[in-house]
Write a protein that holds these residues in place. Structure first.
Motif, PDB file in Angstrom:
ATOM      1  N   ARG A 121      -7.960   5.939  -7.365  1.00  0.00           N
ATOM      2  CA  ARG A 121      -7.734   5.503  -5.871  1.00  0.00           C
ATOM      3  C   ARG A 121      -8.324   4.166  -5.139  1.00  0.00           C
ATOM      4  O   ARG A 121      -7.731   3.334  -4.702  1.00  0.00           O
ATOM      5  N   ASN A 141       0.557  -0.786  -0.309  1.00  0.00           N
ATOM      6  CA  ASN A 141       0.120   0.086   0.004  1.00  0.00           C
ATOM      7  C   ASN A 141       0.949   1.013   0.015  1.00  0.00           C
ATOM      8  O   ASN A 141       0.239   2.293   0.302  1.00  0.00           O
ATOM      9  N   GLU A 201      -0.106   0.076   9.249  1.00  0.00           N
ATOM     10  CA  GLU A 201      -0.685   0.727   9.508  1.00  0.00           C
ATOM     11  C   GLU A 201      -1.074   0.905  11.454  1.00  0.00           C
ATOM     12  O   GLU A 201      -0.768   0.604  12.035  1.00  0.00           O
ATOM     13  N   GLN A 255      -8.965   7.939  11.738  1.00  0.00           N
ATOM     14  CA  GLN A 255      -8.380   7.700  10.789  1.00  0.00           C
ATOM     15  C   GLN A 255      -9.502   8.055   9.847  1.00  0.00           C
ATOM     16  O   GLN A 255      -9.396   8.092   8.052  1.00  0.00           O
ATOM     17  N   TYR A 256     -10.991   7.931  10.269  1.00  0.00           N
ATOM     18  CA  TYR A 256     -11.867   7.931   9.052  1.00  0.00           C
ATOM     19  C   TYR A 256     -12.174   9.892   8.957  1.00  0.00           C
ATOM     20  O   TYR A 256     -12.694   9.957   7.979  1.00  0.00           O
ATOM     21  N   ARG A 316       2.527   3.132   2.485  1.00  0.00           N
ATOM     22  CA  ARG A 316       2.621   3.836   3.155  1.00  0.00           C
ATOM     23  C   ARG A 316       3.653   3.970   4.624  1.00  0.00           C
ATOM     24  O   ARG A 316       3.972   3.027   4.641  1.00  0.00           O
ATOM     25  N   ARG A 349     -11.379  10.711  -9.127  1.00  0.00           N
ATOM     26  CA  ARG A 349     -10.100  10.548  -8.433  1.00  0.00           C
ATOM     27  C   ARG A 349     -10.318   9.403  -7.492  1.00  0.00           C
ATOM     28  O   ARG A 349      -9.545   8.463  -6.942  1.00  0.00           O
ATOM     29  N   ARG A 371     -20.160  16.560  -8.381  1.00  0.00           N
ATOM     30  CA  ARG A 371     -19.421  15.480  -7.543  1.00  0.00           C
ATOM     31  C   ARG A 371     -18.777  14.989  -8.661  1.00  0.00           C
ATOM     32  O   ARG A 371     -18.015  14.010  -8.239  1.00  0.00           O
ATOM     33  N   SER A 400      -7.931   3.543   3.320  1.00  0.00           N
ATOM     34  CA  SER A 400      -7.135   3.738   1.570  1.00  0.00           C
ATOM     35  C   SER A 400      -7.852   2.784   0.837  1.00  0.00           C
ATOM     36  O   SER A 400      -8.284   3.169  -0.656  1.00  0.00           O
ATOM     37  N   GLN A 422     -10.784   1.420   5.842  1.00  0.00           N
ATOM     38  CA  GLN A 422     -11.681   2.333   5.778  1.00  0.00           C
ATOM     39  C   GLN A 422     -10.617   3.943   5.946  1.00  0.00           C
ATOM     40  O   GLN A 422     -11.301   4.770   5.108  1.00  0.00           O
ATOM     41  N   VAL A 466     -17.461   5.351  -1.712  1.00  0.00           N
ATOM     42  CA  VAL A 466     -17.912   7.358  -1.982  1.00  0.00           C
ATOM     43  C   VAL A 466     -17.642   7.047  -3.454  1.00  0.00           C
ATOM     44  O   VAL A 466     -19.258   7.539  -3.698  1.00  0.00           O
ATOM     45  N   PHE A 507     -11.066   4.376  14.797  1.00  0.00           N
ATOM     46  CA  PHE A 507     -11.188   4.303  13.885  1.00  0.00           C
ATOM     47  C   PHE A 507     -11.924   5.568  13.781  1.00  0.00           C
ATOM     48  O   PHE A 507     -11.368   6.134  11.950  1.00  0.00           O
ATOM     49  N   GLU A 536     -12.711   2.054   1.567  1.00  0.00           N
ATOM     50  CA  GLU A 536     -14.142   2.682   1.443  1.00  0.00           C
ATOM     51  C   GLU A 536     -14.573   4.467   1.258  1.00  0.00           C
ATOM     52  O   GLU A 536     -15.202   4.391   0.070  1.00  0.00           O
TER      53      GLU A 536
END
Lengths: 212, 212
Positions: free
Chosen positions: B133, A50, A66, A99-100, A52, B129, B122, B101, B99, B108, A96, B103
């Motif tokens: 992603r 990923n 993570e 992060q969200y 990151r 994007r 939108r 990377s 959550q 969305v 959570f 969702e």
């Protein structure tokens, strides 16, 4: 020994340094400047597909990614993560949330202001929404902290660490914390915990951008 | 008994229904159509100041928010969450990946296509994007699934449930899964697990928008 691959001025990475220092754990730190593409090299992607930071690597080569999952693993069995199942679930819930509903706005505003060029179109296109949503997250935190000293149960723990990391540098992103008195008191309480270490200052090039 | 407050066609909410059904747990379901503002009423905000679905409420009034934290609490001590600390951390890692990377792009995109007006700005401003992603996240999953049957250890569990929810309806957001053969096989394996229940179809008004 644990090896952390992280970018020291990233809040997600600093979470791990703060917990490891407070637990008195030995660790190696390998600096990966993700803002310069160092988390997208073939060598790094072999560790985390990923791309990151942060990750941790054990001596046998096993990798965990993570930041908040790493906090949970490191804190398991310590006073920084409650043993009670419901309290543990509340800690996870706040992580959570972080992060969200928090990091994608509070941290991204900081990144746009300090790590993208002064003429970046992201400053006009994305910053207003980051500030709006970030303030929503800070208001949720303020509401909790008006009646609670910490984010999970009676003691400081990894939910506090997860939420502290970017809240403590929210001003970098343009957030004014004046209207969040309980939040500011909580930031002070976290800074006063034993073994606390602050995140290092951004490099001069990033500090110059943040000052615009 | 547990009461779930959720919107049935939300992947985050369906995660809970899927796990509760597979665990054979009794629960009440209170439908909260978050797309019509029902998670922003004063009554709901008193339960979850962050105004999001799902939450669970216990008979004594205690509330837990965040779908993946709820999955962890419900699955603790069952075969759906490994008892080994490292494996449990890997499950958490995939759930934070989901959550952060996955969702925000895969879910969305679906929301924009099915739950915003046909002339929503939108669609042009955000969808490209989301697709870019989202495909990055699907590629990370494909890479893992090329060598593993499930997302954590040798068995199906809550990391699979968390990632399945929106991946199974990724086509709603405009994602073509043709180039992810291991991912498609895994979706089939999840659908074949005992007690599996599919997410209900969106309402006609949303289905009509998705068909544009």
């Amino acid at each position: 020994m644990i090896t952390v691959y992280g970018y020291s001025v990233s809040g997600n990475c600093h979470k791990l340094r703060l917990l490891l220092e407070q637990l008195g754990r030995e660790y190696r730190w390998v600096e990966i400047d993700s803002s310069k593409g160092e988390s997208r090299t073939p060598q790094y992607l072999a560790k985390n597909a990923n791309g990151r930071v942060p990750i941790i690597e054990l001596d046998d080569g096993r990798v965990l990614a993570e930041s908040n999952a790493i906090l949970c693993w490191l804190a398991d069995g310590t006073a920084c993560l409650p043993s009670d199942g419901w309290q543990k679930a509340q800690a996870l819930s706040w992580m959570f949330f972080e992060q969200y509903s928090h990091e994608p706005y509070v941290a991204v505003a900081r990144f746009i202001r300090g790590w993208t060029p002064a003429d970046s179109p992201r400053r006009t296109a994305e910053l207003p929404r980051c500030l709006e949503r970030g303030h929503q997250a800070l208001a949720v935190m303020e509401k909790h902290l008006a009646g609670n000293a910490w984010f999970t149960g009676p003691d400081y723990g990894i939910a506090d660490i997860a939420l502290f990391a970017y809240t403590d540098v929210a001003h970098h992103g343009g957030f004014d914390l004046a209207s969040y008195p309980a939040l500011r008191d909580w930031l002070e309480r976290v800074r006063a915990t034993p073994g606390f270490v602050a995140m290092p200052d951004p490099a001069p090039e990033n500090a110059a951008l943040l000052a615009i």
